[in-house]
Design a protein around this motif. Structure first.
Motif, mmCIF file in Angstrom:
data_model
loop_
_atom_site.group_PDB
_atom_site.id
_atom_site.type_symbol
_atom_site.label_atom_id
_atom_site.label_comp_id
_atom_site.label_asym_id
_atom_site.label_seq_id
_atom_site.Cartn_x
_atom_site.Cartn_y
_atom_site.Cartn_z
ATOM 1 N N ALA A 215 13.614 82.783 -38.242
ATOM 2 C CA ALA A 215 12.977 83.214 -39.497
ATOM 3 C C ALA A 215 11.802 82.288 -39.815
ATOM 4 C CB ALA A 215 13.989 83.205 -40.637
ATOM 5 N N PRO A 216 10.689 82.865 -40.274
ATOM 6 C CA PRO A 216 9.536 82.016 -40.595
ATOM 7 C C PRO A 216 9.762 81.219 -41.878
ATOM 8 C CG PRO A 216 9.099 84.271 -41.241
ATOM 9 C CD PRO A 216 10.427 84.281 -40.520
ATOM 10 N N HIS B 113 9.737 91.499 -33.420
ATOM 11 C CA HIS B 113 9.151 91.457 -34.765
ATOM 12 C C HIS B 113 9.726 92.602 -35.604
ATOM 13 C CE1 HIS B 113 6.154 90.344 -37.766
ATOM 14 N NE2 HIS B 113 5.985 91.640 -37.964
ATOM 15 N N ALA B 114 9.816 93.787 -35.011
ATOM 16 C CA ALA B 114 10.399 94.931 -35.729
ATOM 17 C C ALA B 114 11.854 94.655 -36.097
ATOM 18 C CB ALA B 114 10.287 96.193 -34.878
ATOM 19 N N LEU B 115 12.596 94.024 -35.188
ATOM 20 C CA LEU B 115 13.982 93.646 -35.485
ATOM 21 C C LEU B 115 14.033 92.676 -36.663
ATOM 22 C CD1 LEU B 115 17.063 93.512 -34.651
ATOM 23 C CD2 LEU B 115 16.404 91.485 -33.324
ATOM 24 N N ILE C 82 11.848 88.706 -41.697
ATOM 25 C CA ILE C 82 10.436 88.729 -42.073
ATOM 26 C C ILE C 82 10.281 89.827 -43.123
ATOM 27 C CG2 ILE C 82 8.070 89.195 -41.312
ATOM 28 C CD1 ILE C 82 8.846 88.198 -38.544
ATOM 29 N N ASP C 83 9.725 89.485 -44.274
ATOM 30 C CA ASP C 83 9.553 90.467 -45.350
ATOM 31 C C ASP C 83 8.156 91.059 -45.282
ATOM 32 O OD1 ASP C 83 9.499 92.014 -47.625
ATOM 33 O OD2 ASP C 83 10.116 90.407 -48.984
ATOM 34 N N THR C 84 8.060 92.279 -44.755
ATOM 35 C CA THR C 84 6.761 92.941 -44.696
ATOM 36 C C THR C 84 6.702 94.162 -45.610
ATOM 37 O OG1 THR C 84 7.437 94.077 -42.664
ATOM 38 C CG2 THR C 84 6.092 92.095 -42.410
ATOM 39 N N GLY D 158 14.869 95.723 -44.157
ATOM 40 C CA GLY D 158 14.507 94.455 -44.754
ATOM 41 C C GLY D 158 15.656 93.728 -45.421
ATOM 42 N N ARG D 159 16.849 94.278 -45.321
ATOM 43 C CA ARG D 159 18.015 93.606 -45.901
ATOM 44 C C ARG D 159 18.762 92.861 -44.792
ATOM 45 N NH1 ARG D 159 20.347 97.068 -50.918
ATOM 46 N NH2 ARG D 159 18.310 97.323 -51.877
#
Length: 197
Positions: free
Chosen positions: A134-135, A175-177, A184-186, A37-38
């Motif tokens: 990026a969303p 999406h995983a990438l 994407i912050d999940t 996530g970084r």
């Protein structure tokens, strides 16, 4: 008055709340806390993540993480200029190396993608290209059931990479990438890494 929904983040023995997949001490927690996530900077670093996400397809991330040092070695630190020159003899060498995931289609995709990444420099390069998807609004997952496995951005990124010659870049893999590289912050709401970039 807003109703506060309790997060499914798990509080560890160190007092920090984390996504459930990183609850226990070890390599997965380290990856969660230090990398996942970084933002990833540089062509080689992003190419590594793109490649490893493709290799992970159908496998656990812990398997890929354990093999990452060998992947880095055999793919020349994910230097696309080097990998783009690999030929059939290199592919055969990689297929014979038990330290990595020996999947002919994924190895071939890595070589194709290295060449495509070199060509993509004419459009600003891989890093700039991927970051454009990026969303505008980030997901707000409270539980793992709230986690999306693809998005409009990952679907568009997949389509547009395929148009530029990339393979093994389906919408779920992209999406995983995007999650792994912070686009994407999940991280679950309540996770100490949420929105920490």
């Amino acid at each position: 008055m807003a109703i506060r929904v309790p997060s499914a983040a798990v509080v560890g023995e160190d007092g920090l709340a984390r996504c459930p997949w990183a609850a226990a001490p070890g390599p997965m927690r380290d990856y969660h806390d230090q990398e996942w996530g970084r933002p990833v900077r540089g062509e080689s670093a992003l190419f590594e993540r793109l490649t490893l996400e493709a290799f992970q397809s159908g496998l656990s991330w812990s398997t890929i993480l354990a093999k990452r040092p060998a992947f880095r070695e055999v793919f020349a630190g994910f230097d696309v200029d080097v990998v783009s020159t690999y030929d059939d003899s290199d592919a055969a060498r990689l297929m014979a190396d038990p330290r990595i995931v020996r999947n002919r289609a994924k190895i071939a995709a890595t070589l194709v993608n290295a060449r495509a990444a070199v060509a993509l420099r004419e459009e600003g390069g891989l890093e700039a290209f991927v970051s454009g998807y990026a969303p505008k609004v980030q997901p707000q997952p409270v539980t793992t059931a709230d986690l999306p496995t693809l998005s409009a951005g990952s679907t568009a990124l997949s389509r547009d990479l395929k148009k530029r010659g990339f393979t093994f870049v389906g919408p779920t893999t992209m999406h995983a990438l995007m999650e792994a590289t912070g686009l994407i912050d999940t991280h679950l709401l309540g996770c100490h890494r949420r929105a920490s970039g």
